[in-house]
Design a protein around this motif. Structure first.
Motif, mmCIF file in Angstrom:
data_model
loop_
_atom_site.group_PDB
_atom_site.id
_atom_site.type_symbol
_atom_site.label_atom_id
_atom_site.label_comp_id
_atom_site.label_asym_id
_atom_site.label_seq_id
_atom_site.Cartn_x
_atom_site.Cartn_y
_atom_site.Cartn_z
ATOM 1 N N LEU A 75 4.683 12.170 -20.239
ATOM 2 C CA LEU A 75 4.148 10.827 -20.469
ATOM 3 C C LEU A 75 2.719 10.657 -19.948
ATOM 4 N N LYS A 76 2.218 11.656 -19.251
ATOM 5 C CA LYS A 76 0.843 11.600 -18.741
ATOM 6 C C LYS A 76 -0.140 11.787 -19.904
ATOM 7 N N PRO A 77 -1.377 11.319 -19.755
ATOM 8 C CA PRO A 77 -2.350 11.426 -20.852
ATOM 9 C C PRO A 77 -2.664 12.863 -21.264
ATOM 10 N N SER A 78 -2.587 13.785 -20.317
ATOM 11 C CA SER A 78 -2.745 15.205 -20.640
ATOM 12 C C SER A 78 -1.957 16.006 -19.612
ATOM 13 N N LYS A 79 -1.590 17.215 -19.975
ATOM 14 C CA LYS A 79 -0.775 18.020 -19.060
ATOM 15 C C LYS A 79 -1.532 18.395 -17.798
ATOM 16 N N ASN A 80 -2.867 18.341 -17.827
ATOM 17 C CA ASN A 80 -3.682 18.670 -16.654
ATOM 18 C C ASN A 80 -3.982 17.468 -15.766
ATOM 19 N N SER A 81 -3.558 16.283 -16.174
ATOM 20 C CA SER A 81 -3.786 15.089 -15.350
ATOM 21 C C SER A 81 -3.053 15.249 -14.027
ATOM 22 N N ALA A 82 -3.755 14.987 -12.946
ATOM 23 C CA ALA A 82 -3.168 15.140 -11.616
ATOM 24 C C ALA A 82 -3.442 13.898 -10.777
ATOM 25 N N PRO A 83 -2.513 13.538 -9.885
ATOM 26 C CA PRO A 83 -2.754 12.405 -8.998
ATOM 27 C C PRO A 83 -4.009 12.616 -8.153
ATOM 28 N N ALA A 84 -4.715 11.523 -7.897
ATOM 29 C CA ALA A 84 -5.930 11.538 -7.083
ATOM 30 C C ALA A 84 -6.100 10.147 -6.468
ATOM 31 N N TYR A 85 -7.236 9.917 -5.853
ATOM 32 C CA TYR A 85 -7.513 8.623 -5.227
ATOM 33 C C TYR A 85 -7.487 7.519 -6.292
ATOM 34 N N GLN A 86 -6.593 6.553 -6.102
ATOM 35 C CA GLN A 86 -6.409 5.432 -7.019
ATOM 36 C C GLN A 86 -6.203 5.895 -8.461
ATOM 37 N N TYR A 87 -5.523 7.010 -8.600
ATOM 38 C CA TYR A 87 -5.238 7.557 -9.924
ATOM 39 C C TYR A 87 -3.870 8.241 -9.877
ATOM 40 N N GLY A 88 -3.000 7.848 -10.768
ATOM 41 C CA GLY A 88 -1.667 8.434 -10.821
ATOM 42 C C GLY A 88 -0.703 7.475 -11.473
ATOM 43 N N TRP A 89 0.590 7.596 -11.152
ATOM 44 C CA TRP A 89 1.593 6.688 -11.698
ATOM 45 C C TRP A 89 1.409 5.311 -11.103
ATOM 46 N N PHE A 90 1.474 4.321 -11.963
ATOM 47 C CA PHE A 90 1.250 2.967 -11.492
ATOM 48 C C PHE A 90 1.830 1.957 -12.463
ATOM 49 N N HIS A 91 2.122 0.808 -11.935
ATOM 50 C CA HIS A 91 2.568 -0.326 -12.735
ATOM 51 C C HIS A 91 1.594 -1.461 -12.477
ATOM 52 N N GLY A 92 0.914 -1.909 -13.490
ATOM 53 C CA GLY A 92 -0.175 -2.867 -13.331
ATOM 54 C C GLY A 92 0.202 -4.268 -12.919
ATOM 55 N N ALA B 245 0.824 -1.218 0.000
ATOM 56 C CA ALA B 245 0.000 0.000 0.000
ATOM 57 C C ALA B 245 0.851 1.259 0.000
ATOM 58 N N ARG B 246 1.869 1.310 0.825
ATOM 59 C CA ARG B 246 2.734 2.491 0.898
ATOM 60 C C ARG B 246 3.393 2.750 -0.457
ATOM 61 N N PHE B 247 3.869 1.699 -1.107
ATOM 62 C CA PHE B 247 4.496 1.843 -2.413
ATOM 63 C C PHE B 247 3.498 2.390 -3.442
ATOM 64 N N ILE B 248 2.334 1.768 -3.529
ATOM 65 C CA ILE B 248 1.318 2.206 -4.489
ATOM 66 C C ILE B 248 0.918 3.654 -4.205
ATOM 67 N N TYR B 249 0.742 3.968 -2.946
ATOM 68 C CA TYR B 249 0.333 5.318 -2.551
ATOM 69 C C TYR B 249 1.394 6.354 -2.919
ATOM 70 N N GLU B 250 2.640 6.118 -2.536
ATOM 71 C CA GLU B 250 3.706 7.099 -2.765
ATOM 72 C C GLU B 250 3.996 7.285 -4.256
ATOM 73 N N ILE B 251 4.061 6.211 -4.994
ATOM 74 C CA ILE B 251 4.312 6.319 -6.434
ATOM 75 C C ILE B 251 3.104 6.964 -7.120
ATOM 76 N N GLY B 252 1.913 6.543 -6.754
ATOM 77 C CA GLY B 252 0.699 7.060 -7.385
ATOM 78 C C GLY B 252 0.509 8.552 -7.202
ATOM 79 N N ARG B 253 0.861 9.063 -6.047
ATOM 80 C CA ARG B 253 0.631 10.484 -5.788
ATOM 81 C C ARG B 253 1.775 11.380 -6.253
ATOM 82 N N SER B 254 2.842 10.776 -6.752
ATOM 83 C CA SER B 254 3.980 11.575 -7.207
ATOM 84 C C SER B 254 3.688 12.216 -8.565
ATOM 85 N N ASP B 255 4.400 13.276 -8.835
ATOM 86 C CA ASP B 255 4.214 13.982 -10.111
ATOM 87 C C ASP B 255 5.551 14.580 -10.559
#
Length: 156
Positions: free
Chosen positions: A78-95, A61-71
């Motif tokens: 590489l983000k889908p749009s320049k306005n994309s921002a980290p949010a709940y269960q949304y951000g950088w991730f490796h599936g 959880a800590r890993f997913i949380y810290e990586i996901g909320r980073s920007d």
């Protein structure tokens, strides 16, 4: 792309992300990571994982949380749009987390996360709720509970 992602996220990760070296061999680009001694999370026997769920879930959880909320600025393009921002269960991730977390079986400490070619910026909620490639459901349910605690703590 993978090297850029590793270089940008590794300083932000609570779990070691080994450096990747990219080189050309006989006309083919090759990625090389240092050797990591451990077992992939998915390879831990179910009974052992369940016995150690209270050790493993907070680390996941800590890993997913810290990586996901980073920007990190280095990979914002590489983000889908320049306005994309980290949010709940949304951000950088490796599936494919089950195959890329390396665990020390003696301590149940996650010692590294490898192989970033599938990393993306987007919704990663299916990792907790339905990704068939994830480790067993009980571990991911416990990781989601821990992720929610981290997320809600930051809201306060």
């Amino acid at each position: 792309r993978e090297k850029r992602i590793v270089d940008a996220l590794s300083p932000l990760s609570p779990i070691y992300i080994p450096p990747v070296t990219v080189f050309e061999y006989r006309g083919v680009l090759v990625r090389r990571y240092p050797f990591i001694s451990g077992v992939r999370l998915r390879e831990i026997p179910l009974d052992v994982a369940m016995k150690n769920i209270k050790k493993l879930a907070p680390q996941v959880a800590r890993f997913i949380y810290e990586i996901g909320r980073s920007d990190p600025a280095q990979i914002r393009d590489l983000k889908p749009s320049k306005n994309s921002a980290p949010a709940y269960q949304y951000g950088w991730f490796h599936g494919d987390i089950g195959d890329n977390f390396m665990v020390d079986m003696n301590t149940m400490k996650i010692i590294a996360f490898i192989d970033w070619e599938d990393c993306y910026f987007g919704n990663f909620s299916d990792t907790f709720t339905g990704d068939c490639r994830s480790p067993n459901r009980e571990l991911m349910d416990a990781a989601l509970h821990e992720y929610d605690k981290l997320y809600n703590k930051d809201l306060k």
